[in-house]
Design a protein around this motif. Structure first.
Motif, PDB file in Angstrom:
ATOM      1  N   ILE A  78       0.846  -1.204   0.000  1.00 32.72           N
ATOM      2  CA  ILE A  78       0.000   0.000   0.000  1.00 32.72           C
ATOM      3  C   ILE A  78       0.884   1.258   0.000  1.00 32.72           C
ATOM      4  N   ALA A  79       1.929   1.241   0.849  1.00 29.99           N
ATOM      5  CA  ALA A  79       2.831   2.411   0.909  1.00 29.99           C
ATOM      6  C   ALA A  79       3.505   2.638  -0.441  1.00 29.99           C
ATOM      7  N   ALA A  80       3.976   1.561  -1.061  1.00 29.05           N
ATOM      8  CA  ALA A  80       4.657   1.696  -2.356  1.00 29.05           C
ATOM      9  C   ALA A  80       3.655   2.122  -3.436  1.00 29.05           C
ATOM     10  N   GLY A  81       2.443   1.595  -3.349  1.00 25.02           N
ATOM     11  CA  GLY A  81       1.395   1.967  -4.311  1.00 25.02           C
ATOM     12  C   GLY A  81       1.070   3.458  -4.205  1.00 25.02           C
ATOM     13  N   ASP A  82       0.975   3.973  -2.963  1.00 23.26           N
ATOM     14  CA  ASP A  82       0.701   5.411  -2.761  1.00 23.26           C
ATOM     15  C   ASP A  82       1.835   6.250  -3.347  1.00 23.26           C
ATOM     16  N   MET A  83       3.067   5.776  -3.111  1.00 24.90           N
ATOM     17  CA  MET A  83       4.238   6.512  -3.623  1.00 24.90           C
ATOM     18  C   MET A  83       4.195   6.559  -5.159  1.00 24.90           C
ATOM     19  N   ALA A  84       3.850   5.432  -5.758  1.00 25.14           N
ATOM     20  CA  ALA A  84       3.801   5.355  -7.230  1.00 25.14           C
ATOM     21  C   ALA A  84       2.723   6.282  -7.793  1.00 25.14           C
TER      22      ALA A  84
END
Ligand code: NAD
Length: 384
Positions: A78-84
């Protein structure tokens, strides 16, 4: 012969030094903004720089998410998805083992699907095609670079779950066997037996097809002759064969299935965070032996692919010899026993057996398994 579909859409680029081709390949896609998904260890090992130097040289803009953990966690996806999404990424690069590649698959899906992760953490539930994904595997183990699965740990439930959808299959597998030469010995050992588990389960499970059989048997041959050499001599040829074995095993199980070794391994992996390859290595011989009566012929084929001498043995004895072969390999490369892990609580075997029973691959196992059979397999493995 059963009916089947086989459509490997992933483009495979395989060769020495190929990691430096990442930039030029990504440019072909017209990508503007790339998110690189990896972990801190791989940055420290200098592997990520090989890819990012190539992105820079090709004028491709990128950011790095380096928070991947083994047995990748939903919260990190989720954190990486938000960053992307915030960055406006239109292309994803995974650098690492199965954990980085699976996190990257979730991120690629989250970039294009305007939903929260739980909504796509279900079979065939990625409605919109994910952003294109290029995978650079750095272990010879999972084969995730060619599969349509992502295995993600649900942190609150303490169990591993799977997203699978053909759309998750990476666009490109960029495979450079040289990356294996610096992998620490214990990781080579456990990921190598993980690849062997994929090949054996793909070959013996109920969903095997002639095409997956061909890939699986070839992978078993490569691993049988190259895992020890890679571990102890680090030759380029052994790295090449192990990378190819992992890839072929990934194709095999990706179009057939895995089975009860994985159900057992994922039950303890989800609860104790046991490294995936270690857990598979521990359960492989016990499940293999349990499965022999259901299909002696195929288990004998596995033994022959491992180059076990058949002279003077019945088919059953040849198959049985593979159990000892796998146990010896595990000892030789330093895989601990279930008990030696030191944290397993036998009083939880019933609870873990329930988790095994809801594993989507349980019905594919060569021999039928019920809850009691899983409890017995846990107990038998714990006695070793
Ligand atoms: P991993 O990705 O968790 O990596 C293990 C460790 O090895 C990490 O600490 C990593 O930093 C280190 N490492 C990796 N490559 C290295 C290198 N070249 N040099 C030095 N260190 C290196 O391990 P794995 O076994 O590759 O992946 C396991 C995960 O993959 C599990 O979560 C498993 O469930 C999943 N899996 C997915 C599929 C699939 O098809 N999607 C298939 C099988 C397994």
């Amino acid at each position: 012969m059963k009916d089947f579909s086989f459509n490997l859409s992933t483009r495979i680029e395989f060769g020495k030094g190929y990691v430096t081709k990442a930039g030029e390949i990504i440019k072909e896609f017209g990508a503007q903004k790339v998110i690189v998904i990896t972990d801190k260890g791989l940055i420290k090992a200098g592997i990520v720089a090989k890819v990012t130097d190539s992105l820079q040289a090709s004028g491709v803009e990128y950011i790095i998410y380096d928070g991947v953990q083994p047995n990748p966690k939903d919260v990190d996806c989720i954190a990486a998805g938000d960053m992307a999404r915030e960055y406006g990424a239109d292309f994803v690069v995974a650098i690492g083992g199965g954990s980085s590649m699976d996190t990257a698959k979730a991120v690629a899906a989250l970039i294009t699907n305007p939903v929260a992760l739980p909504e796509i953490m279900k079979p065939y539930k990625v409605p919109i095609a994910p952003a294109p994904l290029l995978c650079v595997p750095t272990t010879a183990g999972t084969g995730s670079e060619v599969t349509s699965f992502a295995v993600i740990t649900l942190t609150e439930e303490q169990r591993k779950s799977c997203m699978f959808d053909d759309k998750l299959r990476p666009e490109i597998a960029l495979i450079d066997p040289e990356l294996l030469l610096g992998v620490p010995g214990p990781i080579i050992a456990s990921t190598g037996i993980d690849a062997l588990t994929h090949a054996i389960e793909a070959y013996t499970c109920k969903l095997a097809t002639p095409i997956t059989d061909a890939f699986a048997l070839h992978a078993i041959r490569y691993i049988g002759r190259s895992l020890r050499t890679l571990m102890y001599e680090r030759t380029y040829e052994s790295a090449e064969e192990m990378m190819m074995a992992s890839l072929m095993a990934g194709i095999a199980f990706g179009f057939s299935d895995i089975a009860s070794v994985h159900a057992l391994a994922e039950a303890i992996g989800g609860y104790y965070d046991t490294p995936h390859g270690v857990a598979n290595s521990i359960f492989l011989p016990v499940v293999f032996e349990y499965d022999i009566p259901a299909n002696v012929e195929k288990h004998k084929d596995v033994a022959l692919a491992l180059d076990i001498d058949p002279v003077g043995k019945s088919d059953r004895e040849i198959a049985q010899a593979a159990v000892e072969w796998i146990e010896t390999l595990s000892k030789d490369v330093g895989i601990p026993t279930l008990k030696e892990l030191g944290y397993i609580e036998p009083e939880r075997f019933e609870q873990f057996a329930d988790v095994c029973m809801i594993n989507v691959s349980t019905p594919s196992n060569a021999r039928a398994v019920d809850k009691q059979a899983y409890i017995d397999l846990f107990k038998k493995t714990y006695k070793k």
